[in-house]
Design an enzyme around this catalytic site. Structure first.
Site, PDB file in Angstrom:
ATOM      1  N   GLN A 109       2.603   7.766   4.260  1.00  8.05           N
ATOM      2  CA  GLN A 109       3.834   7.082   3.851  1.00  8.05           C
ATOM      3  C   GLN A 109       4.382   7.734   2.587  1.00  8.05           C
ATOM      4  O   GLN A 109       3.684   7.840   1.575  1.00  8.05           O
ATOM      5  CB  GLN A 109       3.617   5.587   3.609  1.00  8.05           C
ATOM      6  CG  GLN A 109       4.971   4.881   3.441  1.00  8.05           C
ATOM      7  CD  GLN A 109       4.883   3.402   3.133  1.00  8.05           C
ATOM      8  OE1 GLN A 109       4.214   2.998   2.185  1.00  8.05           O
ATOM      9  NE2 GLN A 109       5.569   2.588   3.920  1.00  8.05           N
ATOM     10  N   TYR A 189      12.011  -0.806  -2.531  1.00  2.31           N
ATOM     11  CA  TYR A 189      11.897   0.465  -3.251  1.00  2.31           C
ATOM     12  C   TYR A 189      13.192   1.284  -3.090  1.00  2.31           C
ATOM     13  O   TYR A 189      14.166   0.803  -2.514  1.00  2.31           O
ATOM     14  CB  TYR A 189      10.629   1.189  -2.804  1.00  2.31           C
ATOM     15  CG  TYR A 189       9.401   0.389  -3.218  1.00  2.31           C
ATOM     16  CD1 TYR A 189       9.007   0.345  -4.547  1.00  2.31           C
ATOM     17  CD2 TYR A 189       8.701  -0.394  -2.297  1.00  2.31           C
ATOM     18  CE1 TYR A 189       7.929  -0.429  -4.957  1.00  2.31           C
ATOM     19  CE2 TYR A 189       7.615  -1.175  -2.703  1.00  2.31           C
ATOM     20  CZ  TYR A 189       7.239  -1.188  -4.032  1.00  2.31           C
ATOM     21  OH  TYR A 189       6.178  -1.973  -4.441  1.00  2.31           O
ATOM     22  N   ARG A 237      10.218   3.100   7.598  1.00  2.00           N
ATOM     23  CA  ARG A 237       9.893   1.687   7.449  1.00  2.00           C
ATOM     24  C   ARG A 237      11.055   0.970   6.776  1.00  2.00           C
ATOM     25  O   ARG A 237      11.584   1.443   5.754  1.00  2.00           O
ATOM     26  CB  ARG A 237       8.619   1.503   6.624  1.00  2.00           C
ATOM     27  CG  ARG A 237       8.033   0.112   6.793  1.00  2.00           C
ATOM     28  CD  ARG A 237       6.630  -0.013   6.223  1.00  2.00           C
ATOM     29  NE  ARG A 237       5.886  -1.021   6.958  1.00  2.00           N
ATOM     30  CZ  ARG A 237       5.117  -1.947   6.400  1.00  2.00           C
ATOM     31  NH1 ARG A 237       4.958  -1.991   5.093  1.00  2.00           N
ATOM     32  NH2 ARG A 237       4.473  -2.838   7.141  1.00  2.00           N
ATOM     33  N   GLY A 332      -1.965  -5.461   8.167  1.00  2.00           N
ATOM     34  CA  GLY A 332      -2.290  -5.191   6.774  1.00  2.00           C
ATOM     35  C   GLY A 332      -3.532  -5.937   6.330  1.00  2.00           C
ATOM     36  O   GLY A 332      -4.659  -5.462   6.477  1.00  2.00           O
ATOM     37  N   ARG A 333      -3.317  -7.150   5.817  1.00  2.00           N
ATOM     38  CA  ARG A 333      -4.410  -7.868   5.172  1.00  2.00           C
ATOM     39  C   ARG A 333      -5.612  -8.086   6.092  1.00  2.00           C
ATOM     40  O   ARG A 333      -6.763  -7.953   5.655  1.00  2.00           O
ATOM     41  CB  ARG A 333      -3.890  -9.207   4.640  1.00  2.00           C
ATOM     42  CG  ARG A 333      -2.931  -9.024   3.462  1.00  2.00           C
ATOM     43  CD  ARG A 333      -2.054 -10.232   3.267  1.00  2.00           C
ATOM     44  NE  ARG A 333      -1.214 -10.459   4.436  1.00  2.00           N
ATOM     45  CZ  ARG A 333      -0.418 -11.491   4.623  1.00  2.00           C
ATOM     46  NH1 ARG A 333      -0.357 -12.416   3.705  1.00  2.00           N
ATOM     47  NH2 ARG A 333       0.312 -11.592   5.707  1.00  2.00           N
TER      48      ARG A 333
HETATM   49  C1  LIG Z   1      -2.609  -4.652  -1.029  1.00  2.00           C
HETATM   50  C2  LIG Z   1      -1.330  -4.389  -0.289  1.00  2.00           C
HETATM   51  C3  LIG Z   1      -0.629  -3.224  -0.548  1.00  2.00           C
HETATM   52  C4  LIG Z   1       0.553  -2.921   0.154  1.00  2.00           C
HETATM   53  N1  LIG Z   1       1.181  -1.724  -0.069  1.00  2.00           N
HETATM   54  C5  LIG Z   1       2.207  -1.326   0.733  1.00  2.00           C
HETATM   55  C6  LIG Z   1       2.712   0.016   0.673  1.00  2.00           C
HETATM   56  O1  LIG Z   1       2.221   0.884  -0.055  1.00  2.00           O
HETATM   57  N2  LIG Z   1       3.747   0.317   1.490  1.00  2.00           N
HETATM   58  C7  LIG Z   1       4.309  -0.598   2.340  1.00  2.00           C
HETATM   59  O2  LIG Z   1       5.259  -0.272   3.067  1.00  2.00           O
HETATM   60  N3  LIG Z   1       3.824  -1.874   2.427  1.00  2.00           N
HETATM   61  C8  LIG Z   1       2.772  -2.242   1.671  1.00  2.00           C
HETATM   62  N4  LIG Z   1       2.223  -3.498   1.814  1.00  2.00           N
HETATM   63  C9  LIG Z   1       2.747  -4.417   2.839  1.00  2.00           C
HETATM   64  C10 LIG Z   1       1.915  -4.325   4.125  1.00  2.00           C
HETATM   65  O3  LIG Z   1       2.044  -3.035   4.719  1.00  2.00           O
HETATM   66  C11 LIG Z   1       2.346  -5.372   5.184  1.00  2.00           C
HETATM   67  O4  LIG Z   1       3.705  -5.185   5.474  1.00  2.00           O
HETATM   68  C12 LIG Z   1       2.114  -6.805   4.708  1.00  2.00           C
HETATM   69  O5  LIG Z   1       0.789  -6.968   4.210  1.00  2.00           O
HETATM   70  C13 LIG Z   1       2.333  -7.799   5.861  1.00  2.00           C
HETATM   71  O6  LIG Z   1       1.479  -7.505   6.953  1.00  2.00           O
HETATM   72  P1  LIG Z   1       0.167  -8.422   7.255  1.00  2.00           P
HETATM   73  O7  LIG Z   1       0.666  -9.803   7.551  1.00  2.00           O
HETATM   74  O8  LIG Z   1      -0.489  -7.780   8.442  1.00  2.00           O
HETATM   75  O9  LIG Z   1      -0.693  -8.365   6.023  1.00  2.00           O
HETATM   76  C14 LIG Z   1       1.059  -3.829   1.118  1.00  2.00           C
HETATM   77  C15 LIG Z   1       0.358  -5.020   1.337  1.00  2.00           C
HETATM   78  C16 LIG Z   1      -0.829  -5.300   0.690  1.00  2.00           C
HETATM   79  C17 LIG Z   1      -1.587  -6.554   1.010  1.00  2.00           C
END
Ligand SMILES: Cc1cc2nc3c(=O)[nH]c(=O)nc-3n(C[C@H](O)[C@H](O)[C@H](O)COP(=O)(O)O)c2cc1C
Length: 379
Positions: A109, A189, A237, A332-333
Site C-alpha cells: 500500500q 489521507y 483504496r 483487518g482486526r
Molecule cells: C491497527 C490498524 C491499522 C490500520 N492501518 C491502515 C493502513 O495503513 N491503511 C489503510 O488503508 N487502512 C488501515 N486500517 C484500516 C483497516 O484496513 C480496515 O479498513 C479496518 O480495520 C476495518 O476493517 P475490519 O472491520 O476488518 O477491521 C488500519 C486498521 C487498524 C486496526
C-alpha cells in the site's frame, strides 16, 4: 470466541482473479499500520515474519500497511516503513519472499499522509490541498498527541513531487518483488483530502466539482501505470469515512461515486478497494435506492472490488459475495486476532476475539507480542 457454521462451500474460499493475479481464495489481509519499521523507514525481519504468518494462515492476498512514497511530505508516522530508496526496496524483499513462499500474493500500500501526518523524519510541517485544519486529533496508537497542525496548501510543484513519489515507489515495489501496489486514496489521507469538499477549497483544476477533486488520485494511478506497464496490479483504496471523521458521506451520493469509480477505471486501475474505517461494511456501503457502494463500484468500473468492514462475520461475507456486492473481502482486526482466519473458516474452528489492548499503547508488533505473551501466561 465467536461462533459460526463451518466454511465448507463458503464462497470466500473459492479462487479468484485480480488482473493477472489468481489468489487461492477471496480473503485479503487489510492494510494495517504497525509503526514497527526502523527509524529510517527500513522494514524489518520481524515485519516479514508478521506478513508471512497471514500467508501461512491461508490468506490468498496480503496488502501491507500504508508505506510512504517520498522524502518530502508523504510520511505519516515515525517508524512507518518507506519505499523511497533502493535500500528500502531491498529490505522489503524479505517480506515478498516469505509471503510468496507461503503461497500468497502480496501488494504494497502506497500512502501519502498529507495533512494527517503526525511524524515525518524529513519535515516538521505538513502539506495538503488547502490550508484547512483537519478535524479531530492525532492518533496515540500511531504515536501522535494533540491537535493536527494546519497544512500548507500544496502548489503545482508539490503536487508534481507527490505524483512522482507514487510512480517511482511503484517501480521500486515491483523491484522488491511485490505483485502490485495499492494507492491509498481512503481514510482521510492526502488523496482523500483532495476528494473531500471540506478539506479541498482549491480553485484550480484539482478543486471544485467532484470531477476535479478526483483528478489527483486518477493522475497518480495513470502515472504509476505509465511506469509499470499494463500487467502490474495497481489497486486503489477509497472510503467515505475517515480516521478523523467516521460519519462522512460523499455529498453527491451515487453521482459522486460514479464519477470517482469511472475516473479511476479510465486511469487503468486494476481493482477498487472500498474501506469502512471505523464502521461495518453495511453501514458505510448503503447509498440511495438500496444500491451499495461496492456493488456500484463493480458495475461502473467493471473492475474487481474488495469490500471491507466486519467481514469476519462470515454470514455477511457470504452474502456480499453471493449477491454481487464485491469480489473479494479484506479483513483487518479479526486477522490480527486470528492470522489463520481462512484455515479456521475452512475447518470450522472459531475465531479468537479481537482485543483492542493488543494495539496499546501503540499498534506496534512489539506490543502485540507482549499482549499475546500475557494473554497466554496470564502475567
Ligand atoms: C491497527 C490498524 C491499522 C490500520 N492501518 C491502515 C493502513 O495503513 N491503511 C489503510 O488503508 N487502512 C488501515 N486500517 C484500516 C483497516 O484496513 C480496515 O479498513 C479496518 O480495520 C476495518 O476493517 P475490519 O472491520 O476488518 O477491521 C488500519 C486498521 C487498524 C486496526
Amino acid at each position: 470466541m465467536s461462533v459460526f457454521t463451518s466454511g465448507i462451500g463458503h464462497p470466500a474460499l473459492e479462487a479468484g482473479r485480480i488482473g493477472e493475479l489468481t489468489p487461492a481464495n477471496r480473503l485479503v489481509v487489510s492494510p494495517m499500520t504497525r509503526v514497527s519499521a526502523a527509524p529510517d523507514g527500513t522494514p524489518t525481519d520481524e515485519m516479514a515474519e508478521y506478513y508471512a504468518e497471514f500467508a501461512r494462515g491461508g490468506f490468498g492476498l496480503v496488502i501491507t500497511e500504508g508505506t510512504y512514497t517520498d522524502t518530502v511530505y508523504s510520511q505519516g508516522y515515525l517508524n512507518q516503513p518507506g519505499i523511497v530508496s533502493p535500500e528500502h526496496a531491498a529490505a522489503w524483499r524479505e517480506t515478498t519472499g516469505r509471503v510468496h513462499e507461503a503461497g500468497a500474493a502480496v501488494v504494497l500500500q502506497l500512502m501519502h499522509a498529507g495533512a494527517l501526518s503526525q511524524g515525518n523524519r524529513y519535515r516538521d510541517d505538513t502539506a495538503g490541498p488547502s490550508a484547512v485544519p483537519p478535524l479531530g486529533e492525532k492518533m496515540p496508537e500511531y504515536g501522535g498527541h494533540g491537535p493536527w497542525p494546519t497544512p500548507r496548501a500544496m502548489d503545482e510543484a508539490d503536487i508534481e513531487a507527490a505524483v512522482r513519489g507514487f510512480a517511482e515507489s511503484a517501480v521500486r515495489a515491483r523491484e522488491a518483488g511485490f505483485d502490485g501496489v495499492e494507492v491509498h486514496g481512503a481514510n482521510g489521507y492526502l488523496l482523500d483530502q483532495f476528494l473531500t469538499d471540506y478539506t479541498n477549497r482549491r480553485e484550480d483544476r484539482y478543486g471544485g466539482p467532484v470531477t476535479n477533486r478526483i483528478r489527483l488520485a486518477a493522475e497518480v494511478v495513470a502515472a504509476i501505470r505509465a511506469e509499470v506497464g499494463p500487467d502490474f496490479c495497481v489497486g486503489v483504496r477509497l472510503s467515505q469515512t475517515k480516521v478523523n471523521d467516521f460519519t462522512h458521506r460523499w455529498p453527491g451520493g451515487v453521482h459522486d461515486a460514479e464519477t470517482v469509480f469511472g475516473a479511476l477505471a479510465d486511469a487503468n486501475a486494476t481493482y477498487l478497494h472500498i474501506a469502512s474505517e471505523g464502521r461495518d461494511w453495511i453501514e458505510t456501503a448503503r447509498m440511495e435506492n438500496g444500491v451499495t457502494i461496492t456493488g456500484l463500484a463493480r458495475r461502473v468500473s467493471g473492475l474487481p472490488v474488495i469490500a471491507n468492514g466486519g467481514m469476519h462475520d462470515f454470514g455477511q461475507a457470504a452474502k456480499v459475495l453471493a449477491d454481487g456486492h464485491a469480489d473479494f473481502l479484506s479483513i483487518g482486526r479479526a486477522a490480527l486476532a486470528s492470522p489463520d482466519l481462512p484455515r479456521r473458516l475452512a475447518d470450522g474452528t472459531p475465531l479468537e476475539d479481537f482485543d483492542h489492548m493488543m494495539l496499546q499503547p501503540m499498534a506496534t508488533l512489539d506490543n502485540a507480542r507482549r499482549w499475546r505473551r500475557s494473554a497466554l501466561t496470564g502475567a
